[in-house]
Design a protein around this motif. Structure first.
Motif, PDB file in Angstrom:
ATOM      1  N   TYR A 153       2.650   1.376   6.297  1.00 25.95           N
ATOM      2  CA  TYR A 153       3.105   0.018   5.997  1.00 25.95           C
ATOM      3  C   TYR A 153       3.551  -0.052   4.532  1.00 25.95           C
ATOM      4  O   TYR A 153       2.929   0.549   3.657  1.00 25.95           O
ATOM      5  CB  TYR A 153       1.989  -0.990   6.241  1.00 25.95           C
ATOM      6  N   THR A 154       4.612  -0.791   4.294  1.00 25.25           N
ATOM      7  CA  THR A 154       5.104  -0.992   2.928  1.00 25.25           C
ATOM      8  C   THR A 154       5.083  -2.487   2.603  1.00 25.25           C
ATOM      9  O   THR A 154       5.012  -3.335   3.504  1.00 25.25           O
ATOM     10  CB  THR A 154       6.533  -0.455   2.772  1.00 25.25           C
ATOM     11  N   PHE A 155       5.158  -2.784   1.311  1.00 29.10           N
ATOM     12  CA  PHE A 155       5.152  -4.173   0.874  1.00 29.10           C
ATOM     13  C   PHE A 155       6.543  -4.787   1.038  1.00 29.10           C
ATOM     14  O   PHE A 155       7.522  -4.299   0.484  1.00 29.10           O
ATOM     15  CB  PHE A 155       4.713  -4.281  -0.588  1.00 29.10           C
ATOM     16  N   VAL A 180       7.435  -4.160  -4.396  1.00 24.46           N
ATOM     17  CA  VAL A 180       8.030  -4.289  -3.067  1.00 24.46           C
ATOM     18  C   VAL A 180       8.680  -2.963  -2.668  1.00 24.46           C
ATOM     19  O   VAL A 180       9.358  -2.324  -3.479  1.00 24.46           O
ATOM     20  CB  VAL A 180       9.074  -5.430  -3.048  1.00 24.46           C
ATOM     21  N   GLY A 181       8.456  -2.568  -1.426  1.00 24.02           N
ATOM     22  CA  GLY A 181       9.021  -1.319  -0.919  1.00 24.02           C
ATOM     23  C   GLY A 181       8.084  -0.138  -1.012  1.00 24.02           C
ATOM     24  O   GLY A 181       8.295   0.874  -0.342  1.00 24.02           O
ATOM     25  N   ARG A 182       7.039  -0.251  -1.823  1.00 27.22           N
ATOM     26  CA  ARG A 182       6.097   0.854  -1.949  1.00 27.22           C
ATOM     27  C   ARG A 182       5.063   0.808  -0.829  1.00 27.22           C
ATOM     28  O   ARG A 182       4.795  -0.247  -0.254  1.00 27.22           O
ATOM     29  CB  ARG A 182       5.400   0.813  -3.301  1.00 27.22           C
ATOM     30  N   PRO A 183       4.431   1.935  -0.527  1.00 23.65           N
ATOM     31  CA  PRO A 183       3.426   1.966   0.535  1.00 23.65           C
ATOM     32  C   PRO A 183       2.211   1.102   0.199  1.00 23.65           C
ATOM     33  O   PRO A 183       1.801   1.004  -0.962  1.00 23.65           O
ATOM     34  CB  PRO A 183       3.041   3.447   0.616  1.00 23.65           C
ATOM     35  N   TYR A 184       1.675   0.472   1.227  1.00 25.64           N
ATOM     36  CA  TYR A 184       0.440  -0.291   1.068  1.00 25.64           C
ATOM     37  C   TYR A 184      -0.714   0.667   0.826  1.00 25.64           C
ATOM     38  O   TYR A 184      -0.820   1.718   1.461  1.00 25.64           O
ATOM     39  CB  TYR A 184       0.164  -1.105   2.326  1.00 25.64           C
ATOM     40  N   ALA A 185      -1.582   0.309  -0.093  1.00 27.37           N
ATOM     41  CA  ALA A 185      -2.798   1.080  -0.348  1.00 27.37           C
ATOM     42  C   ALA A 185      -3.907   0.100  -0.716  1.00 27.37           C
ATOM     43  O   ALA A 185      -3.744  -0.702  -1.647  1.00 27.37           O
ATOM     44  CB  ALA A 185      -2.591   2.097  -1.470  1.00 27.37           C
ATOM     45  N   ARG A 186      -4.992   0.145   0.016  1.00 31.38           N
ATOM     46  CA  ARG A 186      -6.083  -0.799  -0.212  1.00 31.38           C
ATOM     47  C   ARG A 186      -6.632  -0.694  -1.629  1.00 31.38           C
ATOM     48  O   ARG A 186      -6.938  -1.704  -2.278  1.00 31.38           O
ATOM     49  CB  ARG A 186      -7.195  -0.537   0.804  1.00 31.38           C
TER      50      ARG A 186
END
Length: 233
Positions: A153-155, A180-186
């Motif tokens: 998932y990406t932002f 925006v566009g970067r991978p989601y990371a908790r």
């Protein structure tokens, strides 16, 4: 001294069998038998015994036998379908040690740990199932984690709301590291939550920060808002 509930007896047997196997005794067996009991004729406390001369008068004893069998232990661990997370990290996430008892609660925690490792790195649709292989002569059981990794998932959007909405531009451009566009990371989300807190605390304005996530499964994107509210010093 109640009525014999044979359904209850069977339910008890199933419960004991489940508990035995969950504790690592995969070959556990549970049996029961109903045995008539002798009661003295004329006993006023036993229905049907007075004057009938019977020996058991309808009373029985339920005997349940549990044969746990050998304890099974964790054998080799394999991860099938895992392509984007190193095996060593998955082993650490599972938290299992070769030779430890094959306890169901530990296995459930291992599945959750591996799934959590994928979710933390943005693969929010990852699915993990565990398959147990045949028990070897030494009591070990090989474990296979079947992984469907899913997309990263990406932002799709980043926002600041609440009492800090007026400073959204500055926070997104100068304080936060997410883009925006970067991978989601908790972990990255948690770090930016801390950055917002430090930013306001440095001005003597303590705040609460709550990340709000809107997930779009069809596009594999996350719309993230940092909701900021003032709190008393």
């Amino acid at each position: 001294n109640g009525w014999l509930d044979i359904r209850g007896v069977h339910a008890l047997g199933r419960s004991l069998l489940d508990r035995c196997r969950e504790a690592g005794h995969l070959e556990c067996q549970v049996d029961h038998r109903v045995v008539p009991t002798s009661v003295a004729a004329g006993d006023a406390n036993v229905v049907g015994s007075a004057g009938d001369g019977g020996e058991h008068s309808g009373h029985v004893r339920v005997e349940v036998t549990v044969r746990p069998g050998p304890l099974s232990r964790v054998g080799g661990v394999a991860f099938r379908g895992a392509k984007h997370v190193p095996g060593a990290e998955l082993v650490a996430a599972a938290g299992l040690t070769a030779g430890e008892p094959l306890v169901r609660a530990r296995l459930d925690a291992a599945v959750a740990g591996v799934r959590g490792r994928y979710h933390a790195s943005g693969r929010l649709d990852a699915k993990v199932t565990l398959t147990l292989g045949p028990r070897a002569a030494d009591g070990t059981v090989p474990l296979s984690f079947e992984v469907e990794e899913g997309p990263v998932y990406t932002f799709a959007g980043l926002h600041v709301t609440g009492s800090a909405a007026g400073e959204e531009g500055k926070l997104l451009g100068e304080v936060l590291t997410l883009r925006v566009g970067r991978p989601y990371a908790r972990s990255a989300v948690a770090e930016d939550v801390d950055r917002i807190k430090v930013y306001f605390e440095s001005r003597g304005e303590p705040v609460y920060v709550t990340p709000r996530v809107v997930r779009d499964a069809a596009r594999a994107t996350i719309d993230l808002s940092f909701e900021v509210s003032r709190r008393s010093p």
